[in-house]
Design a protein around this motif. Structure first.
Motif, PDB file in Angstrom:
ATOM      1  N   HIS A 150      -1.993 -14.176  17.642  1.00 18.94           N
ATOM      2  CA  HIS A 150      -3.229 -14.596  18.313  1.00 18.94           C
ATOM      3  C   HIS A 150      -4.347 -13.611  18.011  1.00 18.94           C
ATOM      4  O   HIS A 150      -4.089 -12.420  17.871  1.00 18.94           O
ATOM      5  CB  HIS A 150      -3.013 -14.688  19.833  1.00 18.94           C
ATOM      6  CG  HIS A 150      -2.115 -15.809  20.211  1.00 18.94           C
ATOM      7  ND1 HIS A 150      -0.773 -15.632  20.419  1.00 18.94           N
ATOM      8  CD2 HIS A 150      -2.361 -17.131  20.376  1.00 18.94           C
ATOM      9  CE1 HIS A 150      -0.216 -16.803  20.703  1.00 18.94           C
ATOM     10  NE2 HIS A 150      -1.157 -17.728  20.676  1.00 18.94           N
ATOM     11  N   TYR A 151      -5.590 -14.141  17.938  1.00 13.02           N
ATOM     12  CA  TYR A 151      -6.716 -13.245  17.681  1.00 13.02           C
ATOM     13  C   TYR A 151      -6.990 -12.408  18.923  1.00 13.02           C
ATOM     14  O   TYR A 151      -7.010 -12.915  20.039  1.00 13.02           O
ATOM     15  CB  TYR A 151      -7.981 -14.051  17.311  1.00 13.02           C
ATOM     16  CG  TYR A 151      -9.115 -13.141  16.903  1.00 13.02           C
ATOM     17  CD1 TYR A 151      -9.259 -12.736  15.579  1.00 13.02           C
ATOM     18  CD2 TYR A 151     -10.003 -12.644  17.853  1.00 13.02           C
ATOM     19  CE1 TYR A 151     -10.276 -11.881  15.204  1.00 13.02           C
ATOM     20  CE2 TYR A 151     -11.020 -11.772  17.479  1.00 13.02           C
ATOM     21  CZ  TYR A 151     -11.155 -11.398  16.150  1.00 13.02           C
ATOM     22  OH  TYR A 151     -12.154 -10.539  15.775  1.00 13.02           O
ATOM     23  N   SER A 152      -7.174 -11.098  18.692  1.00 10.32           N
ATOM     24  CA  SER A 152      -7.510 -10.198  19.809  1.00 10.32           C
ATOM     25  C   SER A 152      -8.461  -9.133  19.277  1.00 10.32           C
ATOM     26  O   SER A 152      -8.189  -8.527  18.224  1.00 10.32           O
ATOM     27  CB  SER A 152      -6.237  -9.543  20.359  1.00 10.32           C
ATOM     28  OG  SER A 152      -6.551  -8.311  20.963  1.00 10.32           O
ATOM     29  N   ASN A 157       0.825  -1.217   0.000  1.00  5.94           N
ATOM     30  CA  ASN A 157       0.000   0.000   0.000  1.00  5.94           C
ATOM     31  C   ASN A 157       0.854   1.261   0.000  1.00  5.94           C
ATOM     32  O   ASN A 157       0.480   2.267  -0.602  1.00  5.94           O
ATOM     33  CB  ASN A 157      -0.947   0.008   1.209  1.00  5.94           C
ATOM     34  CG  ASN A 157      -2.043  -1.022   1.060  1.00  5.94           C
ATOM     35  OD1 ASN A 157      -2.274  -1.540  -0.042  1.00  5.94           O
ATOM     36  ND2 ASN A 157      -2.705  -1.344   2.145  1.00  5.94           N
ATOM     37  N   VAL A 209       0.572  -9.193  20.008  1.00  2.98           N
ATOM     38  CA  VAL A 209      -0.360 -10.339  20.065  1.00  2.98           C
ATOM     39  C   VAL A 209       0.255 -11.636  19.531  1.00  2.98           C
ATOM     40  O   VAL A 209      -0.293 -12.712  19.784  1.00  2.98           O
ATOM     41  CB  VAL A 209      -1.706 -10.046  19.350  1.00  2.98           C
ATOM     42  CG1 VAL A 209      -2.419  -8.900  20.015  1.00  2.98           C
ATOM     43  CG2 VAL A 209      -1.514  -9.826  17.871  1.00  2.98           C
ATOM     44  N   GLU A 266       0.324  -1.738  12.746  1.00  5.04           N
ATOM     45  CA  GLU A 266       0.276  -3.166  12.382  1.00  5.04           C
ATOM     46  C   GLU A 266       1.463  -3.927  12.975  1.00  5.04           C
ATOM     47  O   GLU A 266       1.304  -5.020  13.525  1.00  5.04           O
ATOM     48  CB  GLU A 266       0.289  -3.314  10.857  1.00  5.04           C
ATOM     49  CG  GLU A 266      -1.041  -3.067  10.192  1.00  5.04           C
ATOM     50  CD  GLU A 266      -0.944  -3.082   8.671  1.00  5.04           C
ATOM     51  OE1 GLU A 266      -1.943  -2.719   8.045  1.00  5.04           O
ATOM     52  OE2 GLU A 266       0.126  -3.439   8.126  1.00  5.04           O
ATOM     53  N   ASN A 298      -0.030   3.623   9.931  1.00  2.00           N
ATOM     54  CA  ASN A 298      -0.728   2.337   9.796  1.00  2.00           C
ATOM     55  C   ASN A 298       0.269   1.177   9.901  1.00  2.00           C
ATOM     56  O   ASN A 298       0.013   0.181  10.588  1.00  2.00           O
ATOM     57  CB  ASN A 298      -1.458   2.310   8.449  1.00  2.00           C
ATOM     58  CG  ASN A 298      -2.226   1.029   8.235  1.00  2.00           C
ATOM     59  OD1 ASN A 298      -2.861   0.515   9.138  1.00  2.00           O
ATOM     60  ND2 ASN A 298      -2.147   0.493   7.035  1.00  2.00           N
ATOM     61  N   ALA A 319      -6.632  -5.930  19.052  1.00  9.62           N
ATOM     62  CA  ALA A 319      -5.724  -5.894  17.896  1.00  9.62           C
ATOM     63  C   ALA A 319      -6.527  -5.542  16.649  1.00  9.62           C
ATOM     64  O   ALA A 319      -6.099  -4.723  15.830  1.00  9.62           O
ATOM     65  CB  ALA A 319      -5.037  -7.254  17.729  1.00  9.62           C
ATOM     66  N   LYS A 320      -7.700  -6.168  16.525  1.00  9.50           N
ATOM     67  CA  LYS A 320      -8.564  -5.873  15.367  1.00  9.50           C
ATOM     68  C   LYS A 320      -8.943  -4.397  15.344  1.00  9.50           C
ATOM     69  O   LYS A 320      -8.853  -3.739  14.310  1.00  9.50           O
ATOM     70  CB  LYS A 320      -9.821  -6.755  15.416  1.00  9.50           C
ATOM     71  CG  LYS A 320     -10.810  -6.436  14.302  1.00  9.50           C
ATOM     72  CD  LYS A 320     -11.972  -7.383  14.271  1.00  9.50           C
ATOM     73  CE  LYS A 320     -13.064  -6.897  13.313  1.00  9.50           C
ATOM     74  NZ  LYS A 320     -12.609  -6.498  11.995  1.00  9.50           N
ATOM     75  N   LYS A 366      -5.898  -2.164  14.366  1.00  6.54           N
ATOM     76  CA  LYS A 366      -5.554  -2.263  12.940  1.00  6.54           C
ATOM     77  C   LYS A 366      -6.640  -1.657  12.056  1.00  6.54           C
ATOM     78  O   LYS A 366      -6.336  -0.984  11.064  1.00  6.54           O
ATOM     79  CB  LYS A 366      -5.330  -3.728  12.551  1.00  6.54           C
ATOM     80  CG  LYS A 366      -4.033  -4.298  13.078  1.00  6.54           C
ATOM     81  CD  LYS A 366      -3.768  -5.633  12.438  1.00  6.54           C
ATOM     82  CE  LYS A 366      -2.434  -6.199  12.866  1.00  6.54           C
ATOM     83  NZ  LYS A 366      -2.074  -7.396  12.108  1.00  6.54           N
ATOM     84  N   ASP A 367      -7.909  -1.900  12.418  1.00 11.49           N
ATOM     85  CA  ASP A 367      -9.004  -1.349  11.607  1.00 11.49           C
ATOM     86  C   ASP A 367      -9.041   0.175  11.692  1.00 11.49           C
ATOM     87  O   ASP A 367      -9.275   0.852  10.685  1.00 11.49           O
ATOM     88  CB  ASP A 367     -10.351  -1.952  12.045  1.00 11.49           C
ATOM     89  CG  ASP A 367     -10.486  -3.420  11.672  1.00 11.49           C
ATOM     90  OD1 ASP A 367      -9.589  -3.943  10.982  1.00 11.49           O
ATOM     91  OD2 ASP A 367     -11.489  -4.047  12.079  1.00 11.49           O
TER      92      ASP A 367
HETATM   93  N1  LIG Z   1      -4.232 -10.397  15.683  1.00  7.06           N
HETATM   94  C1  LIG Z   1      -5.397 -10.023  15.133  1.00  7.06           C
HETATM   95  N2  LIG Z   1      -6.540 -10.089  15.855  1.00  7.06           N
HETATM   96  C2  LIG Z   1      -7.724  -9.712  15.316  1.00  7.06           C
HETATM   97  N3  LIG Z   1      -7.874  -9.248  14.060  1.00  7.06           N
HETATM   98  C3  LIG Z   1      -6.771  -9.140  13.295  1.00  7.06           C
HETATM   99  C4  LIG Z   1      -5.489  -9.520  13.780  1.00  7.06           C
HETATM  100  N4  LIG Z   1      -4.570  -9.304  12.803  1.00  7.06           N
HETATM  101  C5  LIG Z   1      -5.266  -8.813  11.764  1.00  7.06           C
HETATM  102  N5  LIG Z   1      -6.584  -8.713  12.034  1.00  7.06           N
HETATM  103  C6  LIG Z   1      -7.641  -8.247  11.123  1.00  7.06           C
HETATM  104  O1  LIG Z   1      -7.202  -8.442   9.792  1.00  7.06           O
HETATM  105  C7  LIG Z   1      -7.112  -7.192   9.106  1.00  7.06           C
HETATM  106  C8  LIG Z   1      -5.891  -7.219   8.217  1.00  7.06           C
HETATM  107  O2  LIG Z   1      -4.743  -7.291   9.027  1.00  7.06           O
HETATM  108  P1  LIG Z   1      -3.272  -7.246   8.445  1.00  7.06           P
HETATM  109  O3  LIG Z   1      -2.306  -7.266   9.543  1.00  7.06           O
HETATM  110  O4  LIG Z   1      -3.141  -8.273   7.386  1.00  7.06           O
HETATM  111  O5  LIG Z   1      -3.260  -5.861   7.781  1.00  7.06           O
HETATM  112  P2  LIG Z   1      -2.869  -5.571   6.289  1.00  7.06           P
HETATM  113  O6  LIG Z   1      -3.657  -6.400   5.353  1.00  7.06           O
HETATM  114  O7  LIG Z   1      -1.420  -5.647   6.232  1.00  7.06           O
HETATM  115  O8  LIG Z   1      -3.465  -4.128   6.238  1.00  7.06           O
HETATM  116  P3  LIG Z   1      -3.150  -3.090   5.111  1.00  7.06           P
HETATM  117  O9  LIG Z   1      -4.023  -3.523   3.962  1.00  7.06           O
HETATM  118  O10 LIG Z   1      -3.549  -1.778   5.725  1.00  7.06           O
HETATM  119  O11 LIG Z   1      -1.674  -3.192   4.844  1.00  7.06           O
HETATM  120  C9  LIG Z   1      -7.068  -6.126  10.192  1.00  7.06           C
HETATM  121  O12 LIG Z   1      -7.567  -4.891   9.734  1.00  7.06           O
HETATM  122  C10 LIG Z   1      -7.937  -6.754  11.267  1.00  7.06           C
HETATM  123  O13 LIG Z   1      -9.315  -6.532  10.997  1.00  7.06           O
END
Ligand SMILES: Nc1ncnc2c1ncn2[C@@H]1O[C@H](COP(=O)(O)OP(=O)(O)OP(=O)(O)O)[C@@H](O)[C@H]1O
Length: 132
Positions: free
Chosen positions: A92-94, A36, A89, A82, A78, A97-98, A101-102
């Motif tokens: 692990h799902y959190s 990106n 984390v 990330e 961003n 974290a979501k 990142k969102d």
């Molecule tokens: N550890 C986590 N726990 C919960 N949700 C997560 C986790 N890691 C990622 N996500 C979800 O997945 C999405 C994508 O995460 P990721 O780390 O792949 O970002 P990305 O694709 O690199 O983002 P970008 O497109 O901005 O570069 C996040 O926006 C979030 O909704």
């Protein structure tokens, strides 16, 4: 404190050159690892070329430069979010974290919309002025 038995630095930079080298490593990581970020750099280059072709004035350049840097700064933030979230984390799902990142991704989207609006306001009138 720097590790004694390794060249891997974890302490403070000792001088300006070392700080600069690490900052350049950060930019290199953005270019090589963040798709990106590359897209935003290409979009900025496209806006720069459009600015030259459409002969925008100094006011237009100031707005286009502002839009470019706002988007790139948002993408840098961003990437930091990330990376730090992934560090914390560790795969692990959190729900927090979501959210982090969102929200960071939402910030990039808002800044990109700002850049598109600025681009339309500057380039569309310049285009019609040029073909008149
Ligand atoms: N550890 C986590 N726990 C919960 N949700 C997560 C986790 N890691 C990622 N996500 C979800 O997945 C999405 C994508 O995460 P990721 O780390 O792949 O970002 P990305 O694709 O690199 O983002 P970008 O497109 O901005 O570069 C996040 O926006 C979030 O909704």
């Amino acid at each position: 404190m720097a590790l004694k038995d390794s060249k891997k630095q974890i302490g403070k930079n000792k001088n300006f050159c070392q700080s600069l080298a690490h900052a350049l490593q950060g930019i290199w990581a953005l270019i090589t690892e963040e798709r990106n970020f590359r897209f935003h750099v290409f979009a900025s280059a496209f806006a720069f070329i459009m600015g030259i072709i459409l002969k925008i004035d100094i006011n237009g350049w100031l707005w286009i430069a502002t839009a470019m840097f706002v988007v790139i700064a948002a993408e840098v933030l961003n990437t930091i979010v990330e990376t730090v979230v992934d560090l914390i984390v560790d795969n692990h799902y959190s729900i927090l974290a979501k959210k982090a990142k969102d929200v960071a991704a939402g910030g990039v989207l808002i800044s990109a919309l700002f850049a598109v609006i600025i681009g339309c306001l500057i380039f569309i009138p310049s285009f019609f002025k040029l073909i008149r």
